[in-house]
Design a protein around this motif. Sequence first.
Motif, PDB file in Angstrom:
ATOM      1  N   VAL A   1      78.385  34.076 -95.787  1.00 60.17           N
ATOM      2  CA  VAL A   1      77.309  33.466 -94.999  1.00 60.17           C
ATOM      3  C   VAL A   1      76.363  32.685 -95.902  1.00 60.17           C
ATOM      4  CG1 VAL A   1      75.394  33.952 -93.433  1.00 60.17           C
ATOM      5  CG2 VAL A   1      77.458  35.363 -93.353  1.00 60.17           C
TER       6      VAL A   1
ATOM      7  N   GLU B   1      78.546  42.906 -97.017  1.00 56.14           N
ATOM      8  CA  GLU B   1      78.878  43.570 -95.756  1.00 56.14           C
ATOM      9  C   GLU B   1      80.263  44.176 -95.937  1.00 56.14           C
ATOM     10  OE1 GLU B   1      78.981  40.846 -92.434  1.00 56.14           O
ATOM     11  OE2 GLU B   1      80.051  42.251 -91.134  1.00 56.14           O
TER      12      GLU B   1
ATOM     13  N   HIS C   1      75.337  36.571 -97.757  1.00 56.48           N
ATOM     14  CA  HIS C   1      76.167  37.768 -97.922  1.00 56.48           C
ATOM     15  C   HIS C   1      77.649  37.452 -97.905  1.00 56.48           C
ATOM     16  CE1 HIS C   1      76.079  38.168 -93.376  1.00 56.48           C
ATOM     17  NE2 HIS C   1      77.277  38.684 -93.551  1.00 56.48           N
TER      18      HIS C   1
ATOM     19  N   HIS D   1      84.302  36.927 -94.551  1.00 56.31           N
ATOM     20  CA  HIS D   1      83.490  35.712 -94.358  1.00 56.31           C
ATOM     21  C   HIS D   1      82.355  35.690 -95.376  1.00 56.31           C
ATOM     22  CE1 HIS D   1      81.524  38.755 -91.720  1.00 56.31           C
ATOM     23  NE2 HIS D   1      80.400  38.162 -92.044  1.00 56.31           N
TER      24      HIS D   1
ATOM     25  N   PHE E   1      75.993  47.089 -93.945  1.00 57.28           N
ATOM     26  CA  PHE E   1      75.437  46.112 -94.884  1.00 57.28           C
ATOM     27  C   PHE E   1      74.751  46.815 -96.033  1.00 57.28           C
ATOM     28  CE2 PHE E   1      75.903  44.245 -90.793  1.00 57.28           C
ATOM     29  CZ  PHE E   1      76.308  42.944 -91.028  1.00 57.28           C
TER      30      PHE E   1
HETATM   31 FE   FE2 Z   1      78.500  39.018 -91.802  1.00 56.05          FE
END
Ligand code: FE2
Length: 374
Positions: free
Chosen positions: A182, A342, A263, A180, A329
């Motif tokens: 962000v 991450e 991130h 993913h 992270f």
């Molecule tokens: Fe995340």
Amino acid sequence: MERNEKEIMSETSDFLPLLGTDYIELWVGNAKQAAHYYKTAFGFQSLAYAGPETGVKDRTSYVLVQNKMRLMLTSPLHSNSEIAEHHKKHGDGVKVLALWVDDAYDAFEQTTKRGGKPYLQPTTLTDADGEVRMSGIHTYGEVVHLFIERKNYTGAFMPGFKKLESTYNPEPVGLLYVDHCVGNVGWNQMNPWVKFYEEVMGFKNILSFDDNDISTEYSALMSKVMSNGNGYVKFPINEPAEGKRKSQVEEYLEFYEGEGTQHIAIATQDIVSTVKQLMARGVEFLKVPNTYYDDLLDRVGPIEEDLEPLRELGILVDRDDEGYLLQLFTKPVEDRPTMFYEIIQRKGAKSFGKGNFKALFEAIEREQELRGNL
Ligand code: FE2
């Protein structure tokens, strides 16, 4: 071939079918050195290059790959350019979140007729290896989504690029694909961008966190996770929330000088091995206090991994209804406290580590405090 209901549903209702993330492009100050960093520290491999030698006059781009993740690093060659302006304002950061589609012309039509702001009109690039069709729209900040259609292309990356050969090829570290990405947006901007992903791109809001979920003694943020129909592409959107001190999202907005990608989460099948190698190569991670591990198994229940390596490496664990996940992270990878990575290993869990937010954000705040930005 047997097709399940979900597949048929997503074909009928999904006006923007996505096959996954195609690549992520960072605009950076020195792409040549950034490429070296991502090869050396993160184990990416050389894939393709564009620049003066391939007929591109204003920039150089290095494309790196590790399993299914492609990363492009681009720098301007002159001050008078959009890329130079971007870099002056933001420092190194994400410009393009490129999405892999079956029909780039239709993706443009479907999204722009729903209000998407055009960035790149549908274009067909050709060379001896076939054709790549692409188009693009704007999203938050100066970030754009390109739609990349490559079903009729057999070359290394796309027309305009040559295969990048190198004698320097550090080993991969087991990074697999983008889980993913962000976005950090401004005050009261989360819901408008949630609406954008729903209306323009057909995404669904699959999870929400408010400032009660994500707050420490000092600072807070809110987040909504947007997912496309098949779940291959997930974009959580964060906005700052009021706290006693400055939210980490505010610190980002201040130093990035605007909204941007916070991130990128990259999946691995063996987080202990991946993180061990990343650390050995100099990647810096956030560290939670050792006490995090004292009652970890009481919080998350039984896990397959030994606790000791997790504690040693500082890997976080969280559980949801469907399973658990392990995550960690990095610190920001630029001097500005902006973008970070991450590393995530999912063992059934489809969530994002809510149980770790508090410990994690306290770790971020300790770093913020060292920078004098809390
Ligand atoms: Fe995340």
